[in-house]
Design an enzyme around this catalytic site. Structure first.
Site, mmCIF file in Angstrom:
data_model
loop_
_atom_site.group_PDB
_atom_site.id
_atom_site.type_symbol
_atom_site.label_atom_id
_atom_site.label_comp_id
_atom_site.label_asym_id
_atom_site.label_seq_id
_atom_site.Cartn_x
_atom_site.Cartn_y
_atom_site.Cartn_z
ATOM 1 N N HIS A 8 39.376 52.309 36.631
ATOM 2 C CA HIS A 8 38.957 50.905 36.556
ATOM 3 C C HIS A 8 39.175 50.345 35.157
ATOM 4 C CE1 HIS A 8 35.870 47.730 38.030
ATOM 5 N NE2 HIS A 8 36.307 47.331 36.851
ATOM 6 N N HIS A 10 41.191 46.713 33.564
ATOM 7 C CA HIS A 10 42.025 45.522 33.775
ATOM 8 C C HIS A 10 43.070 45.486 32.661
ATOM 9 C CE1 HIS A 10 38.974 43.785 36.562
ATOM 10 N NE2 HIS A 10 38.201 44.609 35.884
ATOM 11 N N HIS A 186 35.093 44.685 43.324
ATOM 12 C CA HIS A 186 33.986 44.539 42.360
ATOM 13 C C HIS A 186 32.751 44.033 43.112
ATOM 14 C CE1 HIS A 186 37.018 44.871 39.274
ATOM 15 N NE2 HIS A 186 36.162 44.614 38.301
ATOM 16 N N GLU A 189 27.653 44.169 40.156
ATOM 17 C CA GLU A 189 27.705 44.106 38.689
ATOM 18 C C GLU A 189 26.855 42.900 38.254
ATOM 19 O OE1 GLU A 189 31.397 42.653 37.130
ATOM 20 O OE2 GLU A 189 31.051 43.418 35.119
ATOM 21 N N ASP A 267 36.749 49.410 31.875
ATOM 22 C CA ASP A 267 36.751 48.010 32.342
ATOM 23 C C ASP A 267 37.683 47.110 31.503
ATOM 24 O OD1 ASP A 267 36.043 46.103 34.181
ATOM 25 O OD2 ASP A 267 34.001 45.808 33.469
ATOM 26 N N ASP A 268 37.202 46.609 30.380
ATOM 27 C CA ASP A 268 38.022 45.779 29.474
ATOM 28 C C ASP A 268 37.708 46.261 28.060
ATOM 29 O OD1 ASP A 268 38.838 43.566 31.522
ATOM 30 O OD2 ASP A 268 36.657 43.716 31.702
HETATM 31 N N1 LIG Z 1 33.830 43.203 34.356
HETATM 32 C C1 LIG Z 1 34.495 42.364 35.152
HETATM 33 N N2 LIG Z 1 33.910 41.908 36.267
HETATM 34 C C2 LIG Z 1 34.562 41.067 37.077
HETATM 35 N N3 LIG Z 1 35.793 40.638 36.863
HETATM 36 C C3 LIG Z 1 36.428 41.073 35.764
HETATM 37 N N4 LIG Z 1 37.664 40.817 35.287
HETATM 38 C C4 LIG Z 1 37.819 41.475 34.157
HETATM 39 N N5 LIG Z 1 36.699 42.171 33.862
HETATM 40 C C5 LIG Z 1 35.815 41.936 34.864
HETATM 41 ZN ZN LIG Z 2 36.273 45.325 36.260
#
Ligand SMILES: Nc1ncnc2[nH]cnc12
Ligand SMILES: [Zn+2]
Length: 324
Positions: A8, A10, A186, A189, A267-268
């Site tokens: 996971h 992006h 997703h 969250e 994630d990011d």
């Molecule tokens: N944590 C996240 N939750 C939902 N969409 C996303 N797009 C990029 N990061 C995200």
């Molecule tokens: Zn994500």
């Protein structure tokens, strides 16, 4: 070195501030609203998405995307990762002026270059962006279902989880499932346990992105454990976005103890001041996991990977060689 695997991340969210500043210079954009003192600036999920969209828009050519992917996967491999699935967004590419096919092929080229250099295996999961609406998500699914690039093996949905009704997205997921793609979404969250239950009821994914707010309902936790649904947990992201106040409050250890299949992901990473290696370190420090428990997490990720059987066997062989 500890071996790891990621399900996971992006890809647009993996571009660090330094690279984004370089891209801004290249295209004559002013990044000072979103990057200060070498760090991304945001204060809640909406402003995070704004910064993310700004940065994504600075990747415009095939070369931009190939280099981003090669760079991210190479650094991941240097930290011990043997496998990585990246979320890719044809909608972001189109906004930046590149066709979905050119975008995907460029990312695929980056994956192959990283593999040639380091041995890391990579695959792509096409995501639709929930707050772009049902039509856009269905278009992303139709694109993914054509499977024009062999490294596209999954379909998912990210974006604003509080937007719209999950039931409206069923068709998109059916299109992807019929094409034989792995399914993840997703949920759980920014929205609570009901969002995870709705995802399981309507979309039947084998994996959930985050899913951690399932902890709010013990029956749902049992269901996830019994059905063997895999949770793509991203603790660093959750703490940065204040889904939970502190690592001590993160439900990862409880979900694991309840028999849920859990994995660790970034994630990011630069937006949340993390990396895959840091996520494993967080699990060691805050969740009391030893190296054996962390190795099990990596195995769970490989088991749940959207990858062909032969590649999966080769990945397990790498893990087995390491543990001998
Ligand atoms: N944590 C996240 N939750 C939902 N969409 C996303 N797009 C990029 N990061 C995200
Ligand atoms: Zn994500």
């Amino acid at each position: 070195m500890r071996l790891s695997a990621e399900l996971h991340c992006h890809i647009e969210g993996a571009a660090d501030p330094q690279l984004v500043n370089e891209q801004a210079r290249k295209y004559g954009a002013d990044a000072s609203r979103y990057i200060r003192d070498g760090s991304f600036v945001w204060h809640d999920f909406t402003s995070f998405l704004e910064a993310y969209d700004f940065a994504a828009d600075l990747f415009r050519s095939e070369d931009d995307y190939a280099r981003l992917t090669e760079h991210y996967l190479t650094s991941l491999a240097r930290d011990g990762a043997i496998y990585s699935e990246i979320f890719i967004s044809p909608d972001h590419a189109r906004k930046a002026g590149l066709s979905p096919q050119a975008y995907t092929d460029a990312l695929g080229e980056g994956i192959m270059r990283a593999r040639d250099k380091t041995g890391i295996e990579g695959r792509m999961i096409v995501v639709g962006i929930r707050h772009f609406g049902v039509e856009a998500v269905e278009a992303a699914a139709r694109f993914a279902a054509r499977r024009e690039n062999p490294l596209v093996t999954g379909f998912g949905m990210s974006g604003e989880e509080r937007h719209g009704d999950l039931e409206d997205y069923v068709r998109a997921f059916e299109i992807a499932r019929e094409a034989g793609l792995g399914i993840t979404v997703h949920a759980g969250e920014l929205a609570g346990w009901k969002s995870v239950a709705a995802a399981l009821d309507h979309l039947r994914p084998s994996r959930i992105g985050h899913g951690v707010r399932a902890i709010e309902n013990p029956d749902l936790v049992r269901r996830i454990a019994e059905q063997g649904v895999v949770l793509e947990c991203c603790p660093g992201s959750n703490i940065a976005l204040e889904v939970f106040p502190r690592f001590a409050d993160h439900p990862f250890p409880k979900l694991l103890a309840a028999g849920c299949k859990v994995t660790l992901n970034s994630d990011d990473p630069p937006y949340f001041w993390t990396s895959l290696r840091k996520e494993y370190d967080i699990a060691a420090e805050h969740f009391g996991m030893d190296e054996k428990a962390l190795a099990k997490v990596t195995r769970t990720a490989i088991e749940a990977a959207f990858v062909d059987r032969k590649t999966k066997a080769a990945l397990f062989a790498r893990l087995d060689r390491k543990s001998r």
